[in-house]
Scaffold this motif. Sequence first.
Motif, PDB file in Angstrom:
ATOM      1  N   GLU A   1       0.606  -1.249  -0.151  1.00 25.97           N
ATOM      2  CA  GLU A   1       0.187  -0.266   0.045  1.00 25.97           C
ATOM      3  C   GLU A   1       1.032   1.111   0.111  1.00 25.97           C
ATOM      4  O   GLU A   1       0.600   2.048   0.668  1.00 25.97           O
ATOM      5  CB  GLU A   1      -0.919  -0.010   1.238  1.00 25.97           C
TER       6      GLU A   1
ATOM      7  N   ASP B   1       5.606  -4.528 -15.928  1.00 25.01           N
ATOM      8  CA  ASP B   1       4.550  -4.146 -14.805  1.00 25.01           C
ATOM      9  C   ASP B   1       3.369  -5.138 -15.270  1.00 25.01           C
ATOM     10  O   ASP B   1       2.356  -5.317 -14.089  1.00 25.01           O
ATOM     11  CB  ASP B   1       4.139  -2.892 -14.860  1.00 25.01           C
TER      12      ASP B   1
ATOM     13  N   THR C   1       2.538  -8.143 -12.569  1.00 23.38           N
ATOM     14  CA  THR C   1       2.218  -7.512 -11.331  1.00 23.38           C
ATOM     15  C   THR C   1       1.112  -6.835 -11.039  1.00 23.38           C
ATOM     16  O   THR C   1       0.382  -6.870  -9.984  1.00 23.38           O
ATOM     17  CB  THR C   1       3.340  -6.660 -10.816  1.00 23.38           C
ATOM     18  N   ASN C   2       0.693  -6.200 -12.233  1.00 19.94           N
ATOM     19  CA  ASN C   2      -0.635  -5.331 -12.025  1.00 19.94           C
ATOM     20  C   ASN C   2      -1.876  -6.224 -12.097  1.00 19.94           C
ATOM     21  O   ASN C   2      -2.690  -6.064 -11.507  1.00 19.94           O
ATOM     22  CB  ASN C   2      -0.605  -4.193 -13.342  1.00 19.94           C
TER      23      ASN C   2
ATOM     24  N   ALA D   1      -2.126  -7.853  -8.672  1.00 17.01           N
ATOM     25  CA  ALA D   1      -2.840  -6.625  -7.799  1.00 17.01           C
ATOM     26  C   ALA D   1      -4.257  -6.119  -8.132  1.00 17.01           C
ATOM     27  O   ALA D   1      -4.518  -5.360  -7.578  1.00 17.01           O
ATOM     28  CB  ALA D   1      -1.804  -5.562  -8.020  1.00 17.01           C
ATOM     29  N   ARG D   2      -4.668  -6.802  -9.289  1.00 13.41           N
ATOM     30  CA  ARG D   2      -6.119  -6.615  -9.903  1.00 13.41           C
ATOM     31  C   ARG D   2      -6.216  -5.161 -10.315  1.00 13.41           C
ATOM     32  O   ARG D   2      -7.248  -4.762 -10.497  1.00 13.41           O
ATOM     33  CB  ARG D   2      -6.988  -6.714  -8.626  1.00 13.41           C
ATOM     34  N   GLU D   3      -5.014  -4.706 -10.901  1.00 15.12           N
ATOM     35  CA  GLU D   3      -5.252  -3.572 -11.643  1.00 15.12           C
ATOM     36  C   GLU D   3      -5.292  -3.746 -12.953  1.00 15.12           C
ATOM     37  O   GLU D   3      -5.224  -2.662 -13.859  1.00 15.12           O
ATOM     38  CB  GLU D   3      -3.833  -2.515 -11.124  1.00 15.12           C
ATOM     39  N   ALA D   4      -5.293  -4.841 -13.545  1.00 10.78           N
ATOM     40  CA  ALA D   4      -4.976  -5.528 -14.768  1.00 10.78           C
ATOM     41  C   ALA D   4      -5.830  -6.810 -14.772  1.00 10.78           C
ATOM     42  O   ALA D   4      -5.935  -7.307 -13.720  1.00 10.78           O
ATOM     43  CB  ALA D   4      -3.779  -5.274 -15.465  1.00 10.78           C
ATOM     44  N   SER D   5      -6.144  -7.369 -16.064  1.00 12.03           N
ATOM     45  CA  SER D   5      -6.833  -8.646 -16.131  1.00 12.03           C
ATOM     46  C   SER D   5      -5.643  -9.621 -16.786  1.00 12.03           C
ATOM     47  O   SER D   5      -5.276  -9.207 -17.653  1.00 12.03           O
ATOM     48  CB  SER D   5      -7.992  -8.487 -16.926  1.00 12.03           C
TER      49      SER D   5
END
Length: 442
Positions: free
Chosen positions: A153, A229, A232-233, A236-240
């Motif tokens: 975070e 990235d 990792t993204n 981290a659920r910032e991408a699919s």
Amino acid sequence: MFKKKAITSLVALLAGAMIATGCGGGDTDGGQAGENEQGAAPSGDTATVDFMHLWPQGSSAGHHRIVNEIIADFEAENENITIDLQVLSNEQYKDQITVLSAANELPDVGMTWAAGYLDPFVSGNKFAPLDDVLEDGLRDQFVAGTVEAYEKEGQSYGLPLELNTVYVYYNKEIFDEYGLEAPETYEELQQVVSTLTENNVQPIALGNRDSWTGSMWYMYFADRIGGSDLLTNAIAREASFEDQAFVDAAAKVQEMVDSNAFVNGFNGMADEEAKSMFMNEQSAMYMIATWDLPNFTTNEDVPQEFRDNVGFFKFPTVDGQGDHNSFVGGPGVGLFVAENSDVKEEAKQFATYFVEQWGSKAVSEAGVLPATIVDGESLDLPDMYVDVLEDLNQATGLTLYADVQMTASAAQTHLDLIQALFGGQITPEEFAAQQEAALAAE
């Protein structure tokens, strides 16, 4: 990192049995620890910093000696600070840290692992954020991507000490025999594979029964196609995971399988078996992390003739995409500072000093690749170490091993899917969809 044992230690759920040792002064030879009040407050102008590590003299002599040297130097330069040491074996250490954390009696400075291992300590407010020491110039001393593995975070909770990155190693004698050169592109790698198979030479040793080995191939394809990235993204659920780059990476894996790039029976073979094939010159290439560098350089149990014949190359670009200086890998242990330490500033001072001194000592005296930038040319090291250190100094990114980043459940799904992907039991689209579903469910 990063054999299976290392992967397990990073993602395993914290569980521990009580070990009847206090967290106070310790025998620097890894023996029974003496009693001492944890986090002793400064007395007058002096402070005692409790430090616990996991490198006993018997099993980790080089590491143990270096730690003691650093402590002695620190105390000589900081007469108002005493380091009170306790040493445990790896498994004892993990058990003890769990017990001490539950009792709010962590040492002022100790060792931790990255990624998922940090979660219960961070959520429980057990580790202190270290951004203040990092932003004072220390961050620039680390290899790109290593500190990020200890972030949660937006804050950093560990100072990494060790690093392993993944390369493809090759037999120079075999390559020379068939007029081959280390490939820089995926197309060139395909041509190398084609030439070797035409001459009945098994191209790449892979023991994918362990699955994390195949995951490294998949991760590199994803990195080259979608960027450092991407993975990792997605975790981290910032991408699919259904991003086209993930599907394309899975397709490249199956393309290699279909071209017979890997040794016969690779999906049922353990990594140790694959390593033996490469070291017995039964295959031309083998992908592994830099924890195996001693086998290719300084290990006297390995024939010198073989060691002289080993070269390595960075993972190639793919269809004109990717950065050679972006690596798959991961840090080993790092240092934490306890949030409830009564000597927090002195603890941070010691942790910073330790990291700054560790790098050159670790690689030159123990053969450990540090997470900090080191000038290999200035040290008496085998050429391969110097070359790897130079690569790390130029690194633009580091993608932490996928299963290490995931929860234990999602990681097992990932490894099962890797096995199925390499075995041709699922399509690239199914691989991506099922991995996305496992992550989305959490």
